[in-house]
Write an enzyme that holds these catalytic residues in place. Sequence first.
Site: not given
Ligand SMILES: NC(=O)C1=CN([C@@H]2O[C@H](COP(=O)(O)OP(=O)(O)OC[C@H]3O[C@@H](n4cnc5c(N)ncnc54)[C@H](OP(=O)(O)O)[C@@H]3O)[C@@H](O)[C@H]2O)C=CC1
Ligand SMILES: CCCCCC/C=C/C(=O)O
Length: 494
Positions: A193, A268, A302
């Site tokens: 998803k 992660e 991240c």
């Molecule tokens: N570690 C990382 O790389 C990331 C960290 N973040 C952090 O999270 C903050 C908020 O971002 P956000 O997009 O809301 O992140 P989320 O954790 O909500 O979203 C990540 C994924 O999880 C899905 N999701 C949301 N709610 C549920 C649930 N209850 N059960 C299963 N899956 C779910 C989302 O779907 P949908 O899009 O439909 O909500 C999306 O596919 C960012 O500002 C950042 O700080 C965000 C993205 C990546």
């Molecule tokens: C290979 C260069 C950078 C990649 C960045 C990876 C980020 C991962 C994440 O946000 O989960």
Amino acid sequence: MSQDTASQAVQDFFKRATGSFIDGAFVSEGSPRDVIDPSTGKPLTQVAEGDVALADRAVALTKQSFDDGRWSSMTPAARERILLRFADLLEQNGEELARIETLNQGKSINISRGVDVGFSVDFIRYMAGWTTKIEGSTREVSIGMPEAAKFTTYTLRQPVGVVAAIVPWNFPMMIALWKVVPALAAGCTVVLKPATETPLSVLRLAELAAEAGVPKGVFNVVLGSGATVGTRLSEHPDVRKVTFTGSTEIGKQIGHAAVEHMARFSLELGGKNPMLVLEDADLEKAVNGALMGGLFNQGQVCAAASRFYVHSSLHDRFCEQLARAVDTMQAGPGIDPEAQVNPLVSKRQQVSVQGYIDRARDHGANVHVGNKVPAEGFYISPTVISGATHDMEIAREEVFGPVLTVIPFDDEEEALRMVNDSEYGLGASLWTESLSRAMTMTPRIEAGIVWVNTHVTLDPAMPFGGVKMSGIGKEFGPEAVNAYTELKSICIAY
Ligand SMILES: NC(=O)C1=CN([C@@H]2O[C@H](COP(=O)(O)OP(=O)(O)OC[C@H]3O[C@@H](n4cnc5c(N)ncnc54)[C@H](OP(=O)(O)O)[C@@H]3O)[C@@H](O)[C@H]2O)C=CC1
Ligand SMILES: CCCCCC/C=C/C(=O)O
């Protein structure tokens, strides 16, 4: 592929990709949703989003494709060849994929080409190699009754089964591949998803996987919200492993749901990644590292560097040089390779990041906003914050935007305490010219990955994943493939 051909291929793909990709075909049923171009805020195309019923159908097909062995019973060498073909197809269609990613996510086309596509191709090739190298071991045992029987024992690594992958919007295609490819290498089948905002590139991936020879039903993509489809995938009893990248809050919910049916899970999650600049650091290298580590992908990473503890002898020059750099950066849509500042992924993210900046100002920090950015689209100008203290929200919470918060220190032990005084522990970097200091301090930093004189440098061979609230489990390396296997002991009496 020429630019014109790639551009035409993107338009053709938008017409074809009507919704989820299940059992080898696009599914048009569901609720229509506009997919937005973050540089304009206007729709690029429309897709049909699925619901719980579609998630159930996708899981059932993914399970059937696991149970009948169409993938797991193929020889490892055959699976490896298919994955290598998949990498070749990604490379051949790289310009089209890079454009899809940039148009949908907002990021620079340079990043899409070099990282989202380039790193992914290398990653698939690396992981394909592990398909033929999954190993168990023999064990010498001391089981009693030697006169009645002898025993031989060994371990087997077997695919865990149906994997649900739930991925975010910052590197939609690359993070999807970080999960799908090791799972396929291990012999699992996958239902994925994507984030609501960024469904497009993974749909193209699913098509290319099918073209490479991944059998129908082995890799399915279900579009839909986290609240409906995401929740269903994480709680579905036929899912044997859930792998997630995203916020810590949702990661915890997913972990709880998976544990209900004892599915394995890897998370992660977020980070508040420190950069520790010691007195003997090379200032120019550290400034460049901060710009790269903190502003890459508009800080929507991240492992992005977001809090900078800088020795007071370097602090003022460090802040001045960051401020000068952000003042000259030109903003524009990601599709323009000259633009150094690109939009964030969504209005929601723009509002969230702006909120952090405004509150830091209200709390008394000095906020230096970089060069102007277009009013249309979801831009945030790169921002340097000084005069903040370690206990302020801006120094403690994940901002996930182009914001660099700099805090001075005099005493290295105190700096190390601040570095470790965080609920997160994903990445950290140490900047020093002293090998001895690097060797002494790196083991004391609480993070899954510690860089010295670099930040956010990744390689498919190097395990990646956090400690504390930054998650559970490792991606990359053989550890990633093993995480999609169950270890079974065999004990034979003879
Ligand atoms: N570690 C990382 O790389 C990331 C960290 N973040 C952090 O999270 C903050 C908020 O971002 P956000 O997009 O809301 O992140 P989320 O954790 O909500 O979203 C990540 C994924 O999880 C899905 N999701 C949301 N709610 C549920 C649930 N209850 N059960 C299963 N899956 C779910 C989302 O779907 P949908 O899009 O439909 O909500 C999306 O596919 C960012 O500002 C950042 O700080 C965000 C993205 C990546
Ligand atoms: C290979 C260069 C950078 C990649 C960045 C990876 C980020 C991962 C994440 O946000 O989960």
